[in-house]
Design a protein around this motif. Structure first.
Motif, PDB file in Angstrom:
ATOM      1  N   ARG A 218      67.921 -36.495 -56.235  1.00  0.00           N
ATOM      2  CA  ARG A 218      69.015 -37.005 -55.715  1.00  0.00           C
ATOM      3  C   ARG A 218      70.009 -36.361 -56.684  1.00  0.00           C
ATOM      4  O   ARG A 218      70.181 -36.432 -57.817  1.00  0.00           O
ATOM      5  N   GLU A 294      64.523 -29.820 -44.474  1.00  0.00           N
ATOM      6  CA  GLU A 294      64.265 -30.573 -43.308  1.00  0.00           C
ATOM      7  C   GLU A 294      62.785 -30.200 -42.848  1.00  0.00           C
ATOM      8  O   GLU A 294      62.115 -30.874 -42.446  1.00  0.00           O
ATOM      9  N   ILE A 298      61.917 -33.264 -46.039  1.00  0.00           N
ATOM     10  CA  ILE A 298      63.010 -33.941 -46.965  1.00  0.00           C
ATOM     11  C   ILE A 298      64.412 -34.100 -46.225  1.00  0.00           C
ATOM     12  O   ILE A 298      64.634 -33.383 -45.782  1.00  0.00           O
ATOM     13  N   ASP A 299      64.629 -35.446 -46.777  1.00  0.00           N
ATOM     14  CA  ASP A 299      66.127 -35.698 -45.979  1.00  0.00           C
ATOM     15  C   ASP A 299      67.026 -34.861 -46.626  1.00  0.00           C
ATOM     16  O   ASP A 299      67.182 -35.551 -47.990  1.00  0.00           O
ATOM     17  N   GLU A 301      70.342 -35.346 -46.346  1.00  0.00           N
ATOM     18  CA  GLU A 301      71.207 -36.385 -46.698  1.00  0.00           C
ATOM     19  C   GLU A 301      71.021 -37.044 -47.981  1.00  0.00           C
ATOM     20  O   GLU A 301      71.907 -37.436 -48.698  1.00  0.00           O
ATOM     21  N   LYS A 302      69.774 -37.399 -48.430  1.00  0.00           N
ATOM     22  CA  LYS A 302      69.426 -38.002 -49.507  1.00  0.00           C
ATOM     23  C   LYS A 302      68.945 -37.097 -50.698  1.00  0.00           C
ATOM     24  O   LYS A 302      69.209 -37.532 -52.052  1.00  0.00           O
ATOM     25  N   TYR A 303      68.581 -36.161 -50.359  1.00  0.00           N
ATOM     26  CA  TYR A 303      68.137 -35.282 -51.793  1.00  0.00           C
ATOM     27  C   TYR A 303      68.833 -33.884 -51.657  1.00  0.00           C
ATOM     28  O   TYR A 303      69.072 -33.327 -50.578  1.00  0.00           O
TER      29      TYR A 303
END
Length: 339
Positions: A218, A294, A298-299, A301-303
């Motif tokens: 993050r 993606e 893995i998102d 928007e978060k990572y």
């Protein structure tokens, strides 16, 4: 029968006394004591001896055998002792001579460079991960945002085994395998051998080694990338080393850059080693493309994360001032002993 046994014993002892080699003594043993020897033949003829005479004859045969065996053994021991003494006189050891030196091997210059890079990144909390050299097209290209019509997928650059199986062209495929595991955060380097259809010359080879790094967590930013690689350069080339980043393009990172280090020979003033520029290109890097995250589940928007890749041979060439990559593979002991 007694006279015959006396003759056999006398002839056997005569041959033993006249023998001048162990081989001849062995022939005497076979001729007189073997399965087809003289004494064995006498024993086989015992059926023709009167019953009351057989014990006496048997005793005489045994006494003759024992006498021949005794003399044989004594002669063999004396002859072996004489041979051993003669050999000792011929093979005198001079204890004052210096001992022979053992030629102890050592690590290859590429191995030395790899271990130093691993030490630097392990010290920063990274783990070393290995992956397969024979890889699927998906992990080598598709999952790294390299579509089917990308020039890097041209068969002139890649060794394909089948339409979907190839020899990996980069160790980035190992990063994809790690991202798919879903164990976050990730801090890793992936060293290993890679393959590309290049002509062999001073700076190219169809088989060479890469070290690729990946960080996923993050709030990872470009500042983390620049700070990490600047520290890496200082650890590898010296505390006075400076770095600069030039915009570039890699399909799997956005933004992308190439990193140069100040020449550690002239301190950036310009010399033959850096071709008068004061800077030396060392690696490619960038922020991991959201689409790559993606595809690995893995998102974005978060990572976020960054990746980099450097050629191991390039590090060895620079660090040890070697001007021809082929020297690393020729196994010339005169070259390797320098390290």
């Amino acid at each position: 029968m007694k006279e015959k046994l006396e003759q056999i014993k006398a002839e056997a002892l005569r041959q033993i006394a006249s023998s001048d080699a162990l081989d001849k003594l062995n022939e005497v043993r076979v001729n007189y004591l073997g399965k087809k020897g003289e004494l064995t033949a006498v024993l086989k003829g015992m059926k023709d001896v009167a019953a009351e005479e057989r014990p006496k004859v048997g005793q005489l045969v045994n006494e003759t055998r024992e006498e021949i065996e005794r003399v044989l053994e004594e002669t063999v021991r004396k002859m072996e002792k004489a041979v051993r003494e003669a050999k000792m006189k011929q093979e005198v050891i001079d204890v004052t001579l210096p001992a022979r030196k053992n030629n102890v091997g050592h690590r290859h210059p590429s191995t030395i460079a790899l271990e130093e890079v691993e030490r630097i990144f392990i010290g920063m909390g990274y783990e070393v991960v290995e992956g397969p050299e024979v890889e699927k097209d998906y992990y080598n290209f598709e999952a790294l945002n390299i579509p089917a019509d990308h020039p890097a997928k041209d068969e002139q650059d890649t060794f394909y085994i089948t339409g979907d199986i190839l020899l990996r062209t980069q160790t980035s495929s190992t990063q994809v395998h790690e991202m798919e595991k879903g164990h976050l955060p990730i801090r890793m380097i992936a060293p290993g051998r890679v393959f590309r259809s290049d002509e062999v010359d001073a700076t190219h080879s169809p088989s060479f080694h890469q070290i690729e790094g990946l960080v996923i967590d993050r709030n990872i930013t470009l500042a983390d990338l620049k700070g990490t690689l600047a520290e890496f350069a200082r650890e590898l080339f010296g505390e006075e080393t400076k770095v600069k980043f030039r915009p570039h393009h890699f399909p799997f990172t956005e933004p992308s850059a190439e990193m140069d280090v100040s020449c550690f020979k002239c301190g950036g003033k310009g010399c033959r080693f850096c071709k008068g520029e004061g800077w030396i290109e060392i690696l490619g890097c960038g922020m991991v493309h959201p689409h790559v995250l993606e595809m690995s589940g893995i998102d974005p928007e978060k990572y976020s994360g960054f990746a980099f890749g450097v050629g191991l041979e390039r590090i060895a060439l620079l660090k040890y001032e070697i001007d021809d990559m082929r020297l690393l593979y020729e196994n010339d002991i005169r070259f390797l002993k320098q390290f």
